[in-house]
Design a protein around this motif. Structure first.
Motif, mmCIF file in Angstrom:
data_model
loop_
_atom_site.group_PDB
_atom_site.id
_atom_site.type_symbol
_atom_site.label_atom_id
_atom_site.label_comp_id
_atom_site.label_asym_id
_atom_site.label_seq_id
_atom_site.Cartn_x
_atom_site.Cartn_y
_atom_site.Cartn_z
ATOM 1 N N TYR A 175 0.810 -1.206 0.000
ATOM 2 C CA TYR A 175 0.000 0.000 0.000
ATOM 3 C C TYR A 175 0.851 1.265 0.000
ATOM 4 O O TYR A 175 1.822 1.377 0.756
ATOM 5 C CB TYR A 175 -0.910 0.033 1.226
ATOM 6 C CG TYR A 175 -1.948 -1.055 1.219
ATOM 7 C CD1 TYR A 175 -1.689 -2.297 1.789
ATOM 8 C CD2 TYR A 175 -3.182 -0.850 0.618
ATOM 9 C CE1 TYR A 175 -2.626 -3.305 1.774
ATOM 10 C CE2 TYR A 175 -4.136 -1.858 0.600
ATOM 11 C CZ TYR A 175 -3.854 -3.078 1.177
ATOM 12 O OH TYR A 175 -4.791 -4.069 1.151
ATOM 13 N N ALA A 176 0.440 2.185 -0.843
ATOM 14 C CA ALA A 176 0.935 3.549 -0.687
ATOM 15 C C ALA A 176 0.248 4.143 0.540
ATOM 16 O O ALA A 176 -0.906 3.816 0.832
ATOM 17 C CB ALA A 176 0.614 4.386 -1.917
ATOM 18 N N MET A 177 0.969 5.000 1.237
ATOM 19 C CA MET A 177 0.429 5.595 2.455
ATOM 20 C C MET A 177 0.357 7.113 2.310
ATOM 21 O O MET A 177 1.342 7.775 1.984
ATOM 22 C CB MET A 177 1.302 5.237 3.647
ATOM 23 C CG MET A 177 1.304 3.753 3.979
ATOM 24 S SD MET A 177 -0.328 3.132 4.412
ATOM 25 C CE MET A 177 -0.693 4.115 5.866
ATOM 26 N N GLY A 178 -0.820 7.630 2.542
ATOM 27 C CA GLY A 178 -1.022 9.063 2.444
ATOM 28 C C GLY A 178 -1.260 9.698 3.800
ATOM 29 O O GLY A 178 -1.694 9.030 4.750
ATOM 30 N N TRP A 179 -0.941 10.973 3.869
ATOM 31 C CA TRP A 179 -1.290 11.784 5.024
ATOM 32 C C TRP A 179 -2.225 12.899 4.555
ATOM 33 O O TRP A 179 -1.975 13.525 3.514
ATOM 34 C CB TRP A 179 -0.047 12.389 5.666
ATOM 35 C CG TRP A 179 0.767 11.420 6.468
ATOM 36 C CD1 TRP A 179 1.856 10.720 6.038
ATOM 37 C CD2 TRP A 179 0.565 11.058 7.841
ATOM 38 N NE1 TRP A 179 2.336 9.934 7.065
ATOM 39 C CE2 TRP A 179 1.567 10.122 8.178
ATOM 40 C CE3 TRP A 179 -0.359 11.418 8.822
ATOM 41 C CZ2 TRP A 179 1.662 9.553 9.451
ATOM 42 C CZ3 TRP A 179 -0.259 10.859 10.068
ATOM 43 C CH2 TRP A 179 0.737 9.933 10.389
ATOM 44 N N GLU A 237 -7.811 17.807 3.526
ATOM 45 C CA GLU A 237 -6.922 18.086 2.407
ATOM 46 C C GLU A 237 -5.714 17.164 2.412
ATOM 47 O O GLU A 237 -5.255 16.696 3.460
ATOM 48 C CB GLU A 237 -6.449 19.552 2.422
ATOM 49 C CG GLU A 237 -5.561 19.920 3.575
ATOM 50 C CD GLU A 237 -4.961 21.317 3.433
ATOM 51 O OE1 GLU A 237 -5.196 21.984 2.408
ATOM 52 O OE2 GLU A 237 -4.244 21.736 4.357
ATOM 53 N N PHE A 238 -5.208 16.943 1.248
ATOM 54 C CA PHE A 238 -4.040 16.089 1.018
ATOM 55 C C PHE A 238 -2.779 16.785 1.519
ATOM 56 O O PHE A 238 -2.583 17.986 1.286
ATOM 57 C CB PHE A 238 -3.932 15.802 -0.478
ATOM 58 C CG PHE A 238 -2.693 15.086 -0.895
ATOM 59 C CD1 PHE A 238 -1.686 15.779 -1.550
ATOM 60 C CD2 PHE A 238 -2.538 13.731 -0.673
ATOM 61 C CE1 PHE A 238 -0.538 15.135 -1.977
ATOM 62 C CE2 PHE A 238 -1.393 13.067 -1.088
ATOM 63 C CZ PHE A 238 -0.390 13.768 -1.746
ATOM 64 N N VAL A 239 -1.925 16.000 2.196
ATOM 65 C CA VAL A 239 -0.636 16.514 2.656
ATOM 66 C C VAL A 239 0.498 15.892 1.835
ATOM 67 O O VAL A 239 1.366 16.585 1.316
ATOM 68 C CB VAL A 239 -0.430 16.197 4.154
ATOM 69 C CG1 VAL A 239 0.993 16.546 4.587
ATOM 70 C CG2 VAL A 239 -1.465 16.939 4.993
ATOM 71 N N GLY A 240 0.483 14.583 1.718
ATOM 72 C CA GLY A 240 1.539 13.908 0.967
ATOM 73 C C GLY A 240 1.322 12.410 0.964
ATOM 74 O O GLY A 240 0.440 11.898 1.655
ATOM 75 N N THR A 266 -1.755 9.603 -5.517
ATOM 76 C CA THR A 266 -3.097 10.150 -5.649
ATOM 77 C C THR A 266 -3.425 10.963 -4.418
ATOM 78 O O THR A 266 -3.145 10.554 -3.293
ATOM 79 C CB THR A 266 -4.145 9.046 -5.855
ATOM 80 O OG1 THR A 266 -5.450 9.650 -5.852
ATOM 81 C CG2 THR A 266 -4.101 8.005 -4.747
ATOM 82 N N ALA A 267 -4.034 12.120 -4.644
ATOM 83 C CA ALA A 267 -4.403 13.018 -3.552
ATOM 84 C C ALA A 267 -5.877 12.870 -3.188
ATOM 85 O O ALA A 267 -6.379 13.582 -2.338
ATOM 86 C CB ALA A 267 -4.108 14.455 -3.939
ATOM 87 N N LEU A 268 -6.560 11.942 -3.828
ATOM 88 C CA LEU A 268 -7.993 11.794 -3.626
ATOM 89 C C LEU A 268 -8.295 11.023 -2.349
ATOM 90 O O LEU A 268 -7.783 9.921 -2.151
ATOM 91 C CB LEU A 268 -8.613 11.056 -4.814
ATOM 92 C CG LEU A 268 -8.494 11.742 -6.170
ATOM 93 C CD1 LEU A 268 -9.043 10.823 -7.253
ATOM 94 C CD2 LEU A 268 -9.210 13.071 -6.166
#
Length: 122
Positions: A31-35, A45-48, A103-105
């Motif tokens: 998995y890619a991990m987003g913050w 909102e997307f951080v990274g 992806t920032a979604l």
């Protein structure tokens, strides 16, 4: 994937903080991990984000150069290092997992942690 974020707190402007997000349940490196973050009265909102193997990162313009995402797949943990914090960084910060990198979604991230509050005082 179950996610547990931690490390939030109160910090002065210009200070630093590191958030952690521990994962369990599935193969973490798949998995890619987003913050993401959500300030009071505002949308999330997307951080990274960071790729599954940790070799790729992608940041929102608002945090680029100040925030750094890293991960330790052996520990099933992703980190968000925040430097030179500003009052406008005050928000609840969430980690999230996605099968898609860069992806920032929010809708592309089906798994979410519970959030940890970061407050930056001026």
């Amino acid at each position: 994937v179950q996610l547990q974020a931690s490390g939030g707190g109160l910090v002065q402007a210009g200070g630093s903080l590191r958030l952690s997000c521990a994962a369990s349940g599935r193969t973490f490196s798949n998995y890619a991990m987003g913050w993401f973050r959500q300030a009071p009265g505002k949308e999330r909102e997307f951080v990274g984000t960071i790729s599954g193997n940790g070799l790729g990162t992608y940041y929102a313009d608002s945090v680029k150069g100040r925030f750094t995402i890293s991960r330790d797949n052996a520990k099933n943990t992703v980190y968000l290092r925040m430097d030179n914090l500003k009052p406008e960084d005050t928000a609840v910060y969430y980690c999230a997992a996605s099968s898609r990198y860069r992806t920032a979604l929010t809708t592309a991230h089906p798994y979410w942690g519970q959030g940890t509050l970061v407050t930056v005082s001026s």
